[in-house]
Design a protein around this motif. Structure first.
Motif, mmCIF file in Angstrom:
data_model
loop_
_atom_site.group_PDB
_atom_site.id
_atom_site.type_symbol
_atom_site.label_atom_id
_atom_site.label_comp_id
_atom_site.label_asym_id
_atom_site.label_seq_id
_atom_site.Cartn_x
_atom_site.Cartn_y
_atom_site.Cartn_z
ATOM 1 N N THR A 29 4.016 5.461 1.626
ATOM 2 C CA THR A 29 2.622 5.840 1.403
ATOM 3 C C THR A 29 2.189 6.917 2.379
ATOM 4 O O THR A 29 1.623 7.945 1.985
ATOM 5 C CB THR A 29 1.705 4.603 1.538
ATOM 6 N N ALA A 47 -9.239 6.332 0.976
ATOM 7 C CA ALA A 47 -9.112 6.184 -0.476
ATOM 8 C C ALA A 47 -7.782 6.754 -0.966
ATOM 9 O O ALA A 47 -7.125 6.163 -1.822
ATOM 10 C CB ALA A 47 -10.273 6.889 -1.178
ATOM 11 N N LEU A 48 -7.389 7.887 -0.402
ATOM 12 C CA LEU A 48 -6.103 8.487 -0.776
ATOM 13 C C LEU A 48 -4.947 7.543 -0.446
ATOM 14 O O LEU A 48 -4.049 7.340 -1.259
ATOM 15 C CB LEU A 48 -5.905 9.825 -0.065
ATOM 16 N N TYR A 50 -4.975 4.262 -0.160
ATOM 17 C CA TYR A 50 -4.966 3.123 -1.080
ATOM 18 C C TYR A 50 -4.405 3.534 -2.439
ATOM 19 O O TYR A 50 -3.609 2.804 -3.040
ATOM 20 C CB TYR A 50 -6.372 2.527 -1.254
ATOM 21 N N ARG A 51 -4.805 4.681 -2.933
ATOM 22 C CA ARG A 51 -4.314 5.165 -4.234
ATOM 23 C C ARG A 51 -2.798 5.368 -4.184
ATOM 24 O O ARG A 51 -2.071 4.943 -5.081
ATOM 25 C CB ARG A 51 -5.034 6.469 -4.603
ATOM 26 N N LYS A 54 -0.947 2.004 -4.065
ATOM 27 C CA LYS A 54 -0.879 1.379 -5.392
ATOM 28 C C LYS A 54 0.165 2.068 -6.257
ATOM 29 O O LYS A 54 0.932 1.403 -6.957
ATOM 30 C CB LYS A 54 -2.254 1.425 -6.079
ATOM 31 N N ASN A 55 0.220 3.383 -6.202
ATOM 32 C CA ASN A 55 1.216 4.116 -6.988
ATOM 33 C C ASN A 55 2.639 3.771 -6.561
ATOM 34 O O ASN A 55 3.525 3.594 -7.398
ATOM 35 C CB ASN A 55 0.988 5.625 -6.883
ATOM 36 N N ASN A 130 -7.098 -2.208 -9.170
ATOM 37 C CA ASN A 130 -8.413 -1.716 -8.754
ATOM 38 C C ASN A 130 -9.414 -1.782 -9.915
ATOM 39 O O ASN A 130 -10.119 -0.809 -10.206
ATOM 40 C CB ASN A 130 -8.325 -0.299 -8.183
#
Length: 160
Positions: A29, A47-48, A50-51, A54-55, A130
């Motif tokens: 990440t 936010a980046l 977390y995104r 998740k990816n 999310n």
């Protein structure tokens, strides 16, 4: 950006439940985030992260899903069952179900697979995707109904 390391690690660990895998995902990440920061201006680092986390988790899931399909095919070839016809019918049914799951819309497939196949709770799926728990329930319900409907169509086609 590194001030979020422990927060991201805890988020990932809560979702994958394996400390070493969580460390690998967290490292990946941050690697992706740093590469992204080199190319773009980042307004919200948290936010980046977390995104991206998740990816990376979904990428890992997709990779795992492919491995499960390969091992299933290997089992088919080494099965020494006395009743080959029963095995062939079961394999055909399983293949049909997998095909139906793969044909679901993306969010519906993700929610259905994470909950029904992988055994995550609705709450865990909601956090991973999310989205709200209500949305997860709708995705799972619609996926189940779509699969049942297509199974019914297949059976009626076979009866003809």
């Amino acid at each position: 950006m590194t001030i979020y390391y422990n927060e991201i690690f805890q988020f990932v660990k809560k979702n994958v439940l394996d400390r070493e895998v969580a460390q690998d995902i967290t490292q990946e990440t941050f690697t992706r985030a740093i590469k992204s920061a080199d190319r773009n201006v980042i307004e919200n680092e948290r936010a980046l992260l977390y995104r991206i986390a998740k990816n990376v988790m979904f990428d890992l899931y997709k990779e795992k899903y492919k491995v499960d399909k390969i091992s299933f095919e290997e089992d088919y070839h080494i099965d020494e069952s006395d009743n080959i016809e029963v095995t062939m019918i079961e394999d055909e049914q399983t293949a049909f179900l997998l095909k139906e799951v793969e044909n679901l819309p993306t969010k519906r497939r993700q929610a259905f697979t994470l909950h029904i196949i992988d055994g995550y709770s609705r709450e865990e799926v909601a956090k991973m995707m999310n989205i709200t728990i209500n949305a997860v329930e709708k995705h799972i319900s619609r996926a189940s109904n779509q699969i049942k409907e297509n199974l019914g169509k297949k059976e009626s086609d076979n009866d003809k």
